[in-house]
Design a protein around this motif. Structure first.
Motif, mmCIF file in Angstrom:
data_model
loop_
_atom_site.group_PDB
_atom_site.id
_atom_site.type_symbol
_atom_site.label_atom_id
_atom_site.label_comp_id
_atom_site.label_asym_id
_atom_site.label_seq_id
_atom_site.Cartn_x
_atom_site.Cartn_y
_atom_site.Cartn_z
ATOM 1 N N ILE A 4 -1.279 14.366 6.485
ATOM 2 C CA ILE A 4 -0.009 13.636 6.589
ATOM 3 C C ILE A 4 0.876 13.959 5.386
ATOM 4 O O ILE A 4 2.072 14.237 5.539
ATOM 5 C CB ILE A 4 -0.249 12.120 6.721
ATOM 6 N N SER B 299 -7.151 12.919 6.656
ATOM 7 C CA SER B 299 -5.951 12.451 7.359
ATOM 8 C C SER B 299 -4.791 12.265 6.389
ATOM 9 O O SER B 299 -3.662 12.676 6.665
ATOM 10 C CB SER B 299 -6.225 11.137 8.083
ATOM 11 N N GLU B 300 -5.074 11.635 5.258
ATOM 12 C CA GLU B 300 -4.030 11.424 4.250
ATOM 13 C C GLU B 300 -3.523 12.767 3.726
ATOM 14 O O GLU B 300 -2.327 12.953 3.540
ATOM 15 C CB GLU B 300 -4.575 10.584 3.093
#
Length: 63
Positions: free
Chosen positions: A35, A31-32
């Motif tokens: 993003i 996810s990081e």
């Protein structure tokens, strides 16, 4: 190969590439990583220009 198999294959190729690149970026999880990649592209004029050109070629209007 049917549509479902192609979809799974693409999904796993993308996940493998993210997993390979994560250590280089210092991201702690997928996810990081995603993003950060999106933010990086949004802050990069050439990346956004390329994205806009691809969208126009595919028949999508600009936002």
């Amino acid at each position: 190969m049917d549509k479902k198999n192609v979809s799974f294959r693409i999904k796993y190729e993308i996940l493998d590439e993210i997993t390979r690149l994560m250590p280089e970026t210092g991201a702690k999880n997928m996810s990081e990583f995603v993003i950060n990649a999106l933010v990086e592209c949004l802050n990069d004029e050439e990346c956004m220009k390329s994205f806009d050109e691809k969208m126009l070629k595919q028949g999508f209007s600009q936002f």
